[in-house]
Motif scaffolding. Structure first.
Motif, short mmCIF file in Angstrom:
data_model
loop_
_atom_site.label_atom_id
_atom_site.label_comp_id
_atom_site.label_asym_id
_atom_site.label_seq_id
_atom_site.Cartn_x
_atom_site.Cartn_y
_atom_site.Cartn_z
N SER A 1 84.63 10.94 44.41
CA SER A 1 84.37 12.00 43.42
C SER A 1 83.66 11.44 42.20
O SER A 1 82.73 12.06 41.67
CB SER A 1 85.69 12.67 43.01
OG SER A 1 86.34 13.25 44.13
N PHE A 2 84.07 10.25 41.75
CA PHE A 2 83.41 9.61 40.61
C PHE A 2 81.98 9.19 40.96
O PHE A 2 81.12 9.14 40.07
CB PHE A 2 84.21 8.39 40.16
CG PHE A 2 85.20 8.69 39.07
CD1 PHE A 2 84.90 8.44 37.75
CD2 PHE A 2 86.43 9.24 39.37
CE1 PHE A 2 85.81 8.72 36.73
CE2 PHE A 2 87.35 9.51 38.38
CZ PHE A 2 87.05 9.26 37.06
N SER B 1 84.03 2.36 38.06
CA SER B 1 84.99 3.03 38.93
C SER B 1 85.17 2.26 40.24
O SER B 1 86.29 2.16 40.75
CB SER B 1 84.51 4.46 39.22
OG SER B 1 83.23 4.46 39.82
N SER B 2 84.10 1.70 40.76
CA SER B 2 84.21 0.90 41.99
C SER B 2 85.03 -0.36 41.76
O SER B 2 85.88 -0.72 42.58
CB SER B 2 82.81 0.54 42.50
OG SER B 2 82.04 1.70 42.76
N PRO C 1 78.41 12.59 39.34
CA PRO C 1 77.32 12.37 38.37
C PRO C 1 75.95 12.84 38.84
O PRO C 1 75.04 12.98 38.03
CB PRO C 1 77.34 10.85 38.16
CG PRO C 1 78.69 10.42 38.55
CD PRO C 1 79.09 11.32 39.66
N VAL C 2 75.79 13.08 40.14
CA VAL C 2 74.50 13.52 40.67
C VAL C 2 74.23 14.95 40.20
O VAL C 2 75.08 15.85 40.32
CB VAL C 2 74.49 13.46 42.21
CG1 VAL C 2 73.15 13.92 42.76
CG2 VAL C 2 74.81 12.04 42.68
N ILE C 3 73.05 15.17 39.65
CA ILE C 3 72.62 16.49 39.13
C ILE C 3 73.65 17.04 38.15
O ILE C 3 74.04 18.22 38.20
CB ILE C 3 72.37 17.51 40.27
CG1 ILE C 3 71.68 16.85 41.45
CG2 ILE C 3 71.48 18.66 39.79
CD1 ILE C 3 71.43 17.78 42.61
N TRP D 1 78.92 15.54 31.06
CA TRP D 1 79.83 15.24 32.16
C TRP D 1 79.89 13.75 32.44
O TRP D 1 80.96 13.20 32.73
CB TRP D 1 79.38 16.00 33.41
CG TRP D 1 80.23 15.69 34.60
CD1 TRP D 1 79.91 14.89 35.66
CD2 TRP D 1 81.56 16.15 34.86
NE1 TRP D 1 80.94 14.82 36.55
CE2 TRP D 1 81.97 15.59 36.09
CE3 TRP D 1 82.44 16.99 34.16
CZ2 TRP D 1 83.23 15.85 36.63
CZ3 TRP D 1 83.68 17.25 34.72
CH2 TRP D 1 84.06 16.67 35.93
N ARG D 2 78.77 13.08 32.36
CA ARG D 2 78.75 11.64 32.62
C ARG D 2 79.51 10.87 31.55
O ARG D 2 80.20 9.89 31.85
CB ARG D 2 77.31 11.15 32.72
CG ARG D 2 76.57 11.74 33.91
CD ARG D 2 75.13 11.32 33.98
NE ARG D 2 74.45 11.93 35.13
CZ ARG D 2 73.19 11.77 35.43
NH1 ARG D 2 72.43 10.99 34.65
NH2 ARG D 2 72.65 12.34 36.49
#
Length: 292
Positions: free
Chosen positions: A34-35, A147-148, A39-41, A46-47
Motif C-alpha cells: 500500500s505504501f 517503508s521497505s 504514491p502513484v498518481i 498525500w506523499r
C-alpha cells in the motif's frame, strides 16, 4: 570493518521485539504494498502524509535510533540532494513545450501577489513548478525506500518467505511452483550473510598483509584483485555445495515431499486492527489523495 553490521539497509532487528515484529508478515506485506502503490498518481500532500506516517510508525514502535541511524542518515542525504538539484533544474527539463510563464498582464497586475519565480540566485532560480517537482520526487523517494527498509528491519527472512508463499497460493491453479519459489527465496536470503562473511574475510586477509600498492603498479594490483575475486567465487561455490549436501543428507528431495514450515502464520487481534486501519487508509487515498 564489519559488513554484517554496517549495511545501511536490509538488516533485521531481533531485539527489542516491538509491536511491528508481532504483526503477521502477510499484514505487513499488504501494508508495504500500500505504501508502494498509493504514491502513484497522488498529490504532494498525500506523499508528505505517507512520509510522516512512516516516521510516526517508527516512533510508536520505539525502534532504537542505532538501528535507523545509518539507513535513515543516508536516505535523508540522498533525498536532500534530490530536492536541491530538482529545485534548481530548468523548468520543463530542457524539453521544447508550451512556456509555463504566466501571462504578462497577470504578472504586472497590482491586484495579485502571484509570483512564479520564488527564489533567484544568480543564473539559477526556483519556480513553483520546480519546487512542486522537488517535493514530489524527494517525498516519494523517501517513502519507497524507508517503508521497505522498515519492513525488512522488523520482519525475519523466514517470515517474509512464509507470508509470500501463503499469499501466492492462488497461483498454484496456474501451475506456478509457489513452494519452490518460496524455498529459493529463503535460501537466497540465508546465503547473503555467507557472501558478506566471505567478502569480509578476504578483505581482512588482504589488509593484514600490508601490501604496498604503489610499488605493485596498476597491472599487478589488478592481477591481485583478480586472484581475490577468483578465491571469493571458489569459496561461495564451496558454501553452496555444502548447503546442497546438507539438504540431501536430511532427505530433502523436493519441497512437496519434504515440507519445511519456516514460520507459523496466525492472525491475531492486532492484525485485525491493522487491517481495519488499512481499509480506512485506502478510503482516504481514494477520496482525497488523487493528483490534481
Amino acid at each position: 570493518m564489519d559488513l554484517l553490521r554496517s549495511l545501511p539497509i536490509g538488516l533485521y532487528l531481533e531485539h527489542p521485539v516491538t509491536w511491528l515484529h508481532r504483526l503477521d508478515p502477510r499484514v505487513k506485506l499488504v501494508w508495504l504494498l500500500s505504501f508502494l502503490i498509493t504514491p502513484v498518481i497522488s498529490n504532494v500532500n498525500w506523499r508528505i502524509v505517507l512520509a510522516l506516517g512512516a516516521i510516526a510508525i517508527t516512533l510508536t514502535a520505539r525502534i532504537p535510533f542505532r538501528a535507523l541511524r545509518q539507513q535513515a542518515g543516508w536516505l535523508l542525504i540522498v533525498c536532500t540532494i534530490a530536492f536541491i538539484v530538482t529545485c534548481f533544474v530548468n523548468d520543463g527539463l530542457a524539453i521544447s513545450s508550451q512556456p509555463r510563464w504566466p501571462d504578462s498582464a497577470l504578472a504586472i497586475a497590482p491586484a495579485t501577489n502571484y509570483q512564479y519565480i520564488l527564489l533567484q540566485v544568480g543564473r539559477f532560480h526556483v519556480t513553483r513548478h520546480s519546487l512542486d517537482l522537488a517535493i514530489n520526487l524527494s517525498s516519494i523517494l523517501f517513502v519507497l525506500i524507508y517503508s521497505s527498509s522498515l519492513y525488512l528491519l522488523t520482519t525475519a527472512p523466514e517470515e517474509i518467505t512464509a507470508g509470500l508463499e501463503d499469499l501466492m497460493q492462488p497461483l498454484r491453479r496456474l501451475k506456478i511452483p509457489v513452494t519452490e519459489i518460496a524455498l529459493t527465496l529463503t535460501l537466497s536470503l540465508r546465503f547473503i550473510p555467507l557472501v558478506l562473511e566471505e567478502i569480509q574475510n578476504l578483505f581482512r586477509s588482504v589488509t593484514t598483509r600490508a601490501i604496498n600498492w604503489k610499488k605493485l603498479g596498476l597491472r599487478q594490483s589488478f592481477n591481485l584483485w583478480l586472484i581475490v575475486a577468483e578465491r571469493l567465487l571458489e569459496n561461495l561455490l564451496m558454501r553452496a555445495e555444502q548447503i546442497a549436501i546438507a539438504m540431501e543428507v536430511r532427505g530433502f528431495t523436493s519441497p512437496d515431499r519434504h515440507r519445511v514450515q519456516w514460520h507459523q502464520l496466525r492472525l491475531g487481534i492486532s492484525d485485525g486492527v491493522a487491517l481495519g486501519i488499512l481499509v480506512l487508509f485506502w478510503w482516504v487515498r481514494l477520496v482525497w489523495g488523487w493528483a490534481a
